[in-house]
Design an enzyme around this catalytic site. Structure first.
Site: not given
Ligand code: BES
Ligand code: ZN
Ligand code: MN
Length: 490
Positions: A259, A266, A340
């Site tokens: 991801d 990110k 999601r």
């Molecule tokens: N895979 C991440 C969530 C995650 C973060 C897993 C840290 C393990 C460790 C997920 O896809 C993500 O990026 N979520 C975002 C959502 C936001 C953009 C609403 C997040 O948690 O920042």
């Molecule tokens: Zn993710």
């Molecule tokens: Mn993500």
């Protein structure tokens, strides 16, 4: 796959006790009572064991701990390891003791001179679970093939008690391997291939390729993977161990093999951790393996959505609107809220095709759940108190942290979009809840459902009770227990 420590079971043999060159483990209660096998080892050592147990040194030893006595007289062993366990110990105490035993034994061959099938099985399980190292990419790694021999009065009973637990350990190891594996190795194709290998265990495995997903209308899933060279896939694993016409339990896993965030990229620091973003799919795979290995008398179907979230010239943009398999439209505000989008299509497909008796999805879904619960508990969201309580009970029995979180209309309202049926993010407040709320829009009214946000527990920086640092395999034990206690016939 990382191999389990070999474990064998044999009848008690005094000569073996005397001549074993590695370590010998015996159980002793906190009051200093040895079991029958322990008393035999004591006699061989000319009473040294009992003297040790009667000493001040032993008085400080706590339940679940192991103390060692080096080079006992009259024996070939390098040490006798005393496992401190009361007669009425809990499962957790026996496993903890097993893990401690695994630590002190190192590479030495271990002979367990212990009695009682149930406790032997739990100690062995703890020892085996802790004895995991991910060394696939260490060029100087040597396989540790020294195993554990259990010697007791009823070896058949002990083996029968241990075998379902060893099936769970094997499932957990599969999960850990998948989660630890880097993304250049564990591509969507490699992941699907590893799952397809499980047909040898009696699972029916199907791999749905992009053309079929397109035909099914899984646009939200496909839009996540469209920036990557790795093809998106959905893998369906069926275990049919139950009565022919009973609806299955469905397990659905987020399998984002890496991801990057996509166009909503990110930051660089820590991005390497996103190699574990397929943790939900990893737990589904490991649980299916454990169920097949222990021939669970239940119908369970595991479904995983495998995609890679990459930025590219044809990646999904913030602001794009995509149509889900269900038919609802989603405005993708942030391409980093991709889990999601993957899950909603797979969950809808699972319900349309299998009409499951219950559905549990697992995902490393939000960073916010780590802020809320740390690495101690997974976030639990559910529309059904009975199923949810059954899961929480199973998790508690297995010492896997799980904490229920709320759902509600006010949270759902945060997903309103100006131009589509919903947005894919609800803003910073309650980020884990709005993510769950998004998923619930794809759960049919009469499907009992649990969402497990495992972002904090799937992989950890320091060792926990039964797992070294890195992938934990959290959830395989609890889900296997849930199935055993609630979905198995007979
Ligand atoms: N895979 C991440 C969530 C995650 C973060 C897993 C840290 C393990 C460790 C997920 O896809 C993500 O990026 N979520 C975002 C959502 C936001 C953009 C609403 C997040 O948690 O920042
Ligand atoms: Zn993710
Ligand atoms: Mn993500």
């Amino acid at each position: 796959m990382t191999d389990l420590t070999p474990v064998s079971f044999a009848a008690t043999d005094l000569d073996a006790f005397a001549n074993h060159a590695g370590r010998i483990a015996v159980i002793v209660t906190p009051e200093g009572k040895l079991e029958q096998s322990g008393r035999r080892v004591n006699r061989l050592s000319k009473g040294a064991l009992q003297r040790f147990v009667d000493s001040d040194r032993f008085a400080k030893v706590k339940v679940g701990q192991v103390v060692s006595m080096a080079w006992p007289a009259g024996m070939a062993a390098e040490a006798v390891d005393l496992i401190c366990l009361p007669r009425n110990h809990s499962v957790g105490e026996a496993r903890k003791a097993g893990a401690a035993l695994g630590k002190v034994r190192g590479d030495a061959a271990l002979l367990m001179a212990v009695d009682g099938a149930r406790r032997v099985a739990e100690v062995v399980f703890g020892c085996v679970m802790r004895d995991y190292t991910f060394s696939a990419h260490k060029t100087d790694a040597e396989a540790n093939t020294t195993g554990i021999t259990v010697m007791c009065t009823k070896p058949d009973e002990a083996e029968a008690a241990a075998s379902p637990l060893l099936a769970i350990a094997e499932g957990t190891f599969m999960t850990r391997d998948l989660v630890n594996e880097p993304a250049n190795v564990l591509t969507t194709t490699e992941f699907a291939d590893r799952l397809a290998e499980m047909t040898s265990l009696g699972l029916e495995v199907e791999v749905l390729e992009e053309a079929e997903l397109e035909k099914l209308g899984m646009r939200t899933l496909l839009c996540v993977g469209q920036g990557s060279d790795s093809p998106s896939k959905v893998v369906v694993m069926q275990w049919k161990g139950g009565a022919k016409d009973t609806a299955p339990l469905a397990l659905v896993g987020k399998g984002v093999v890496f991801d990057t965030g996509g166009i909503s990229l990110k930051p660089a620091a820590g991005m390497e951790d996103m190699t574990m973003d397929m943790g939900g799919a990893g737990v589904v795979a490991g649980t299916m393996r454990a169920l097949a290995k222990r021939k669970a008398k239940a119908n369970v179907v595991g479904l995983v959505g495998l995609v890679e979230n990459m930025p590219s010239g044809n990646a999904t943009r913030p602001g794009d609107v995509v149509t889900s398999m269900k038919g609802d439209t989603v405005e993708v505000i942030n391409t980093d809220a991709e889990g999601r989008l993957v899950l909603c299509d797979v969950m809808w497909y699972a319900q349309e095709r299998f009409e499951p008796a219950g559905m549990i999805d697992l995902a490393t879904l939000t960073g916010a759940i780590i802020i809320g619960l740390g690495h101690e508990n997974a976030g639990v969201f559910s529309n059904d108190d009975a199923l949810c309580n059954a899961f929480l009970k199973a998790a508690e029995k297995e010492n896997e942290g799980a904490w229920r979180m709320p759902l509600g209309k006010a949270y759902d309202d945060m997903l309103k979009s100006r131009i589509a049926d919903m947005k894919n993010i609800g803003g910073r407040p309650a980020g884990s809840v709005t993510a769950a709320q998004f998923l619930q829009r794809f759960v049919k009214e009469d499907t009992p459902w649990i969402h497990l946000d495992i972002a904090g527990v799937a992989s950890v920086k320091s060792a926990t009770g039964l797992a070294p640092a890195g992938a934990t395999g959290w959830g395989v034990m609890a889900l296997s227990r849930l199935v055993a206690d609630n979905f198995e016939t007979e």
